[in-house]
Design an enzyme around this catalytic site. Structure first.
Site, PDB file in Angstrom:
ATOM      1  CG  HIS A  92      -4.915   4.920   6.926  1.00 17.46           C
ATOM      2  ND1 HIS A  92      -5.622   5.906   6.617  1.00 17.46           N
ATOM      3  CD2 HIS A  92      -3.862   5.218   6.094  1.00 17.46           C
ATOM      4  CE1 HIS A  92      -4.962   6.955   5.917  1.00 17.46           C
ATOM      5  NE2 HIS A  92      -3.682   6.623   5.611  1.00 17.46           N
TER       6      HIS A  92
ATOM      7  CB  CYS B 103      -2.300   7.963  -0.926  1.00 13.30           C
ATOM      8  SG  CYS B 103      -4.069   8.253  -0.261  1.00 13.30           S
TER       9      CYS B 103
END
Length: 455
Positions: free
Chosen positions: A10, A42
């Site tokens: 990320h 996630c």
């Protein structure tokens, strides 16, 4: 300008995307041990549970996309030498073992985190799985098909979501955690009790306040043994937390005791021209006004973006984080921001809390729903330092509002009188955020009154 980026999930992805916009002439070399970038871990539980059928949807950037923009993507490469004094790194090609050297002008460390792996006997047995990257997700999906008894170790967000996914797939699920409650880092007891009750009603075995001592089996795991019992297992998922992946930079940068790299508000490390962002870093935590390790994708993308903006000059400061997060488990929608009451007291803050349980809209409405919201505030300053919400309806976005409240050091008095709209379909004349703050003000007034009576 030569820019080297180590790691590309990320924070790395955000840094690269913004550098391409801000400095189109920059030469960018990216070194990543995996063969993909930007994987949303996630989403693993959603993939396991069949909610997401195409795992490619869990990526929001691609190697090919970056290469088309001129980025040199060194995939399946591990950086083995990092000489910050000489601005030089070496990377090993994990496919053929070849080692190549590179120099740089700016170094960006976005190496992320890695699952905590306690030294438990039997950890190397087949079907004892970690849960972090795309490869892990694929392995879990594959091995879960034939598994009947699944044990999840760790009752944080990922562990809880996996328990739900496996239970809905008709597995016999056991959840093991050393704490007395699930999600204890994110929510106080009034908010975790309803989830625990739902799990138990659905047949999930909650083995709480237990420590794993060993895994048993003949090549393949067959049981998980704790200090209080033994549990059958065809598949074990380890979700006991994450640690910063910073071993390569030991003794070269200032870090927290756990190895998280310390950065300033412009994402600069203790070394000139070396920046860091994401799960490998500590982050400014507004509730305590201290640096903390909070590995969240939201923190990572913000920090990666800031690295790009501050690469040449410090122009855009980090505003800190509240560690805001949300979760949906079965019918329960819950979210939190800042400190729980337990965490606030453990941090040395003198706090009080107030809990509001109420229907979210006027009682004359034909349909309604109960919500539960908690506010944590400092006794002396009345500064709000934490909040939690739970309901079968979705009020999780309220915690985004509360995140702004904490970031701006607002008090219970200021929140109590903040302007929110009223419409019977959505809320009451006093919005529940106003209400819980007014309730806190009532506590303060009562305390003052009692003190006067004592005098």
């Amino acid at each position: 300008m030569k820019v080297a980026v180590i790691g590309c999930t990320h924070a790395g992805t955000a840094a690269i995307s913004n550098i391409l916009k801000l400095y189109p002439n920059a030469e960018i070399d990216v070194f990543e041990k995996n063969d993909n970038v930007s994987f949303l871990s996630c989403g693993i539980a959603l993939y396991v549970g069949g909610v997401v059928e195409d795992p490619n949807g869990l990526f929001y950037a691609s190697v090919e996309g970056f290469e088309q923009q001129g980025v040199r993507m060194h995939m399946r490469h591990e950086v083995t030498v990092c000489d910050m004094e000489g601005k030089y790194i070496e990377a090993k090609n994990l496919e053929n073992g070849e080692v190549t050297g590179y120099d740089y002008d700016k170094l960006i460390i976005t190496t992320g985190s890695w699952p905590v792996t306690p030294p438990i006997p039997g950890f190397d047995l087949e079907n004892v799985q970690l849960c972090k990257n795309f490869t892990h997700a694929q392995e879990i999906i594959k091995k879960a098909k034939d598994a009947k008894n699944v044990v999840v170790i760790g009752a944080g967000y990922i562990g809880i979501e996996l328990v739900e996914a496996f239970e809905e797939a008709d597995k016999n699920v056991t959840l093991i955690d050393s704490e007395a409650r699930i999600l204890n880092r994110y929510f106080d007891k009034a908010f975790t009790d309803p989830l625990e009750n739902t799990f138990r009603e659905l047949g999930v075995n909650l083995a709480l306040e237990q420590t794993v001592t060993k895994f048993e089996g003949n090549n393949k795991v067959e049981a998980v043994v704790t200090n209080k019992g033994s549990y059958k297992a065809d598949l074990v998922i380890m979700c006991v937390g994450f640690r910063p992946n910073t071993d390569l930079f030991q003794n070269q940068l200032e870090t927290l005791p756990n190895g998280a790299i310390i950065v300033d508000e412009f994402m600069r490390t203790s070394r000139e021209d070396v920046f860091a962002a994401g799960d490998c870093c500590a982050v400014a935590y507004n509730p305590t006004k201290q640096a903390a390790y909070i590995p969240l994708a939201t923190n990572a993308v913000r920090m990666g973006t800031l690295v790009a903006h501050n690469l040449l000059h410090p122009v855009l400061a980090h505003q800190g984080t509240q560690g805001t997060s949300g979760l949906k488990i079965y019918q329960h929608n819950l979210a939190s921001t800042g400190l729980t009451e337990v965490a606030a007291e453990a941090s040395g803050l003198n706090v009080r809390s107030t809990l509001l349980v109420d229907n979210y809209r006027p009682e004359f409405m034909p349909e309604n729903m109960e919500l539960k919201i908690k506010l944590v505030y400092e006794v002396d300053t009345h500064r709000i330092v934490g909040a939690q919400v739970l309901s079968d309806a979705d009020f999780t976005q309220a915690m985004n509002t509360m995140s702004v409240v904490i970031q701006n050091n607002m008090t219970i008095e200021q929140l109590a009188l903040t302007d929110f709209f009223f419409q019977p379909h959505y809320n009451k004349p006093w919005n529940f955020l106003n209400q819980v703050a007014l309730q806190a003000m009532g506590q303060v007034a009562e305390r003052k009154s009692n003190l006067l009576l004592l005098k």
